[in-house]
Design a protein around this motif. Structure first.
Motif, PDB file in Angstrom:
ATOM      1  N   PHE A   8       0.838  -1.201   0.000  1.00 64.37           N
ATOM      2  CA  PHE A   8       0.000   0.000   0.000  1.00 64.37           C
ATOM      3  C   PHE A   8       0.869   1.245   0.000  1.00 64.37           C
ATOM      4  O   PHE A   8       1.711   1.426   0.882  1.00 64.37           O
ATOM      5  CB  PHE A   8      -0.942  -0.009   1.208  1.00 64.37           C
ATOM      6  CG  PHE A   8      -1.932  -1.145   1.171  1.00 64.37           C
ATOM      7  CD1 PHE A   8      -3.151  -0.993   0.532  1.00 64.37           C
ATOM      8  CD2 PHE A   8      -1.617  -2.383   1.736  1.00 64.37           C
ATOM      9  CE1 PHE A   8      -4.051  -2.052   0.460  1.00 64.37           C
ATOM     10  CE2 PHE A   8      -2.503  -3.445   1.675  1.00 64.37           C
ATOM     11  CZ  PHE A   8      -3.735  -3.280   1.039  1.00 64.37           C
ATOM     12  N   GLY A   9       0.642   2.121  -0.981  1.00 66.03           N
ATOM     13  CA  GLY A   9       1.428   3.356  -1.110  1.00 66.03           C
ATOM     14  C   GLY A   9       0.919   4.469  -0.208  1.00 66.03           C
ATOM     15  O   GLY A   9      -0.075   4.300   0.516  1.00 66.03           O
ATOM     16  N   GLY A  10       1.604   5.611  -0.284  1.00 66.78           N
ATOM     17  CA  GLY A  10       1.357   6.720   0.634  1.00 66.78           C
ATOM     18  C   GLY A  10      -0.081   7.211   0.725  1.00 66.78           C
ATOM     19  O   GLY A  10      -0.609   7.407   1.825  1.00 66.78           O
ATOM     20  N   THR A  11      -0.737   7.419  -0.421  1.00 66.77           N
ATOM     21  CA  THR A  11      -2.122   7.919  -0.386  1.00 66.77           C
ATOM     22  C   THR A  11      -3.051   6.886   0.235  1.00 66.77           C
ATOM     23  O   THR A  11      -4.059   7.236   0.847  1.00 66.77           O
ATOM     24  CB  THR A  11      -2.638   8.205  -1.825  1.00 66.77           C
ATOM     25  OG1 THR A  11      -1.518   8.385  -2.684  1.00 66.77           O
ATOM     26  CG2 THR A  11      -3.523   9.409  -1.862  1.00 66.77           C
ATOM     27  N   SER A  12      -2.697   5.620   0.086  1.00 59.92           N
ATOM     28  CA  SER A  12      -3.547   4.553   0.608  1.00 59.92           C
ATOM     29  C   SER A  12      -3.478   4.440   2.130  1.00 59.92           C
ATOM     30  O   SER A  12      -4.308   3.777   2.746  1.00 59.92           O
ATOM     31  CB  SER A  12      -3.152   3.213  -0.023  1.00 59.92           C
ATOM     32  OG  SER A  12      -3.176   3.313  -1.426  1.00 59.92           O
ATOM     33  N   SER A 233      -6.537   0.796  -4.026  1.00 62.80           N
ATOM     34  CA  SER A 233      -6.943   0.611  -2.623  1.00 62.80           C
ATOM     35  C   SER A 233      -8.244   1.355  -2.370  1.00 62.80           C
ATOM     36  O   SER A 233      -8.800   1.283  -1.283  1.00 62.80           O
ATOM     37  CB  SER A 233      -5.859   1.140  -1.693  1.00 62.80           C
ATOM     38  OG  SER A 233      -5.832   2.553  -1.723  1.00 62.80           O
ATOM     39  N   PHE A 234      -8.712   2.104  -3.383  1.00 63.45           N
ATOM     40  CA  PHE A 234      -9.929   2.900  -3.190  1.00 63.45           C
ATOM     41  C   PHE A 234     -11.192   2.103  -3.514  1.00 63.45           C
ATOM     42  O   PHE A 234     -12.293   2.566  -3.273  1.00 63.45           O
ATOM     43  CB  PHE A 234      -9.867   4.198  -4.016  1.00 63.45           C
ATOM     44  CG  PHE A 234      -8.924   5.187  -3.388  1.00 63.45           C
ATOM     45  CD1 PHE A 234      -9.406   6.222  -2.592  1.00 63.45           C
ATOM     46  CD2 PHE A 234      -7.549   5.060  -3.535  1.00 63.45           C
ATOM     47  CE1 PHE A 234      -8.534   7.114  -1.973  1.00 63.45           C
ATOM     48  CE2 PHE A 234      -6.668   5.956  -2.929  1.00 63.45           C
ATOM     49  CZ  PHE A 234      -7.159   6.982  -2.146  1.00 63.45           C
ATOM     50  N   GLU A 235     -11.022   0.904  -4.054  1.00 64.84           N
ATOM     51  CA  GLU A 235     -12.172   0.032  -4.226  1.00 64.84           C
ATOM     52  C   GLU A 235     -12.590  -0.410  -2.825  1.00 64.84           C
ATOM     53  O   GLU A 235     -11.718  -0.710  -1.995  1.00 64.84           O
ATOM     54  CB  GLU A 235     -11.735  -1.206  -5.027  1.00 64.84           C
ATOM     55  CG  GLU A 235     -12.489  -1.398  -6.314  1.00 64.84           C
ATOM     56  CD  GLU A 235     -12.101  -2.708  -6.967  1.00 64.84           C
ATOM     57  OE1 GLU A 235     -12.947  -3.594  -7.074  1.00 64.84           O
ATOM     58  OE2 GLU A 235     -10.917  -2.840  -7.350  1.00 64.84           O
TER      59      GLU A 235
END
Ligand code: ADP
Ligand code: ASP
Ligand code: MG
Length: 417
Positions: A8-12, A233-235
């Motif tokens: 998982f990246g930063g925005t996630s 990750s927005f799903e």
């Protein structure tokens, strides 16, 4: 049961609410019976802040201390996610790079992963059903026992290295887009998501500026044959059936791609600088006199253009370097003025490199020529060109980057209908 790596990246993981969302994604896979190693980035903006503090403290600082500072962002996220997972009833433990360990070389700030020990993770999967939460971006140099970092965006590389070490069936890279697109969707709204992209193409896209994946993660994926999926990750975690197909892009072997297009994608980079050495004597050895000292100063030269000399005695030589190397490159050439014997040095940092990538170019001629014509019609001047087997790049004024990307995107039929 399958082993999975979920990165998982930063925005996630930008705040506690987003970390809870990540924990629900992880729990979904654990509940489906998978053994999961999670790799996390620092919360959005944190690494930038840490880098800025290092520069503020001293513009020229020791890279070992830079690493000690910037590696801390991932440590926070790993701990927070482990706490959140435990709160949801998932047995989880956080790991820093040195604890596994993830061994790297000692190129502080841009270290290469040498090996990852996955034995303890596997033991805990088997004996305790424990989920691992690993701090991305960081490792340790064995001989000096110092913390290292892998370069900006390096958590992708941590994830693929862990996937290779534990023999994961899949390495899922969760980010803020639902896959790899034909170009950055922020620049070209008509960009299309690719179902699959070949390792070689993704490697070119990433090295030529598409920051969706860290370059070395693709190199590692290729060498160790890791199946890498880029997904969002927005799903909503609840909407995903862990046993069904999901939306995303698979980065895979070329042989797996049935319908190969000539052009797969377009990348661009504004972190470029151009240097022109004017009126150099047109004689053997002059290129060596310029590029030798640059190599010794560790300046990475990319595109090179040498003009034909109008009078047969002097010529102009233009090349590009990463913007971060610009000053160093200028100083190096100025110091070597006596040996080179040029007249004037010109430079520009407001330039951008736009690149067109596709394995299909191997078997199609004239692909680049179409681009030159289309850019000319848009009155976009090309300062330099390079080509290789599966890509070509043009250097243009930075102000025209978006226009050039969109023009080429349409030209090669990449726009979504
Ligand atoms: P993370 O923090 O999850 O690691 P990054 O910011 O490193 O995410 O990478 C995702 C971003 O990469 C996207 O938001 C997108 O703007 C950018 N990007 C650039 N090129 C592409 C591309 N070809 N396909 C998808 N995203 C791209
Ligand atoms: N946090 C690091 C960065 O911002 C590594 C990463 O996110 O992949 O560069
Ligand atoms: Mg990234």
């Amino acid at each position: 049961m399958a082993r999975l790596v979920m990165k998982f990246g930063g925005t996630s993981v930008a705040d506690i609410e987003r970390i809870r969302n990540v924990a629900r994604h992880v729990k979904r896979e654990v509940d489906a019976g998978h053994d999961v190693a999670v790799v996390v980035s620092a919360m959005a903006g944190v690494t930038n802040q840490l880098v800025a503090w290092c520069r503020d403290a001293a513009p020229l600082h020791d890279a070992r201390e830079y690493d000690a500072v910037v590696a801390s962002g991932e440590q926070v996220t790993a701990g927070l996610l482990a706490i959140t997972l435990e709160g949801m009833g998932v047995n989880a433990r956080s790991w820093q790079g040195w604890q596994l360990p993830i061994h790297t070389d000692n190129a502080h700030g841009a270290a290469r992963v040498l090996d990852v020990n996955g034995a303890e993770l596997i033991r805990r999967f088997k004996e305790m059903k424990q989920t691992a939460v690993i701090a991305g971006f960081q490792g340790i140099h064995k001989e000096t026992n110092r913390i290292t970092t892998l370069g900006r965006g390096g958590s992708d590389t941590s994830a693929v290295a862990v996937a290779a070490a534990i023999g994961a069936e899949r390495c899922d890279i969760y980010t803020d887009v639902d896959g790899v697109y034909t170009t950055d969707p922020r620049v070209a709204p008509k960009a299309r998501r690719l179902d699959k992209i070949a390792f070689e193409e993704m490697l070119e896209m990433a090295s030529l500026g598409a920051k969706v994946m860290h370059v070395r993660s693709i190199e590692l994926g290729m060498v160790h044959n890791v199946r890498i999926f880029v997904r969002s990750s927005f799903e909503k975690p609840e909407d995903i059936n862990p046993r069904a197909n999901f939306t995303g892009t698979l980065i895979c072997d070329e042989a797996e791609i049935v319908e190969q297009q000539v052009v797969t994608g377009i990348a661009f980079s504004k972190d470029e600088a151009q240097i022109s050495v004017r009126s150099v004597p047109d004689r053997p050895g002059v290129a060596a006199a310029i590029f030798g000292p640059l190599a010794e100063s560790n300046v990475n030269v990319d595109m090179i253009v040498q003009n034909v000399s109008p009078d047969g005695s002097t010529t102009d030589l233009t090349f590009t370097v990463p913007a971060t190397d610009y000053e160093r490159a200028r100083i190096t050439i100025e110091k070597a003025k006596g040996a080179i014997g040029y007249d004037r040095l010109d430079g520009a940092t407001d330039v951008a490199k736009v690149s067109v990538i596709g394995i299909g170019m191997r078997s199609h001629a004239g692909v680049a020529a179409q681009a030159f014509k289309a850019l000319a019609e848009q009155k976009i001047n090309i300062r330099a060109i390079t080509t290789s087997e599966i890509k070509f790049s043009v250097l243009i004024d930075a102000a025209h980057t978006d226009q050039a990307v969109r023009t080429l995107h349409t030209l090669y039929g990449l726009d979504k209908s």
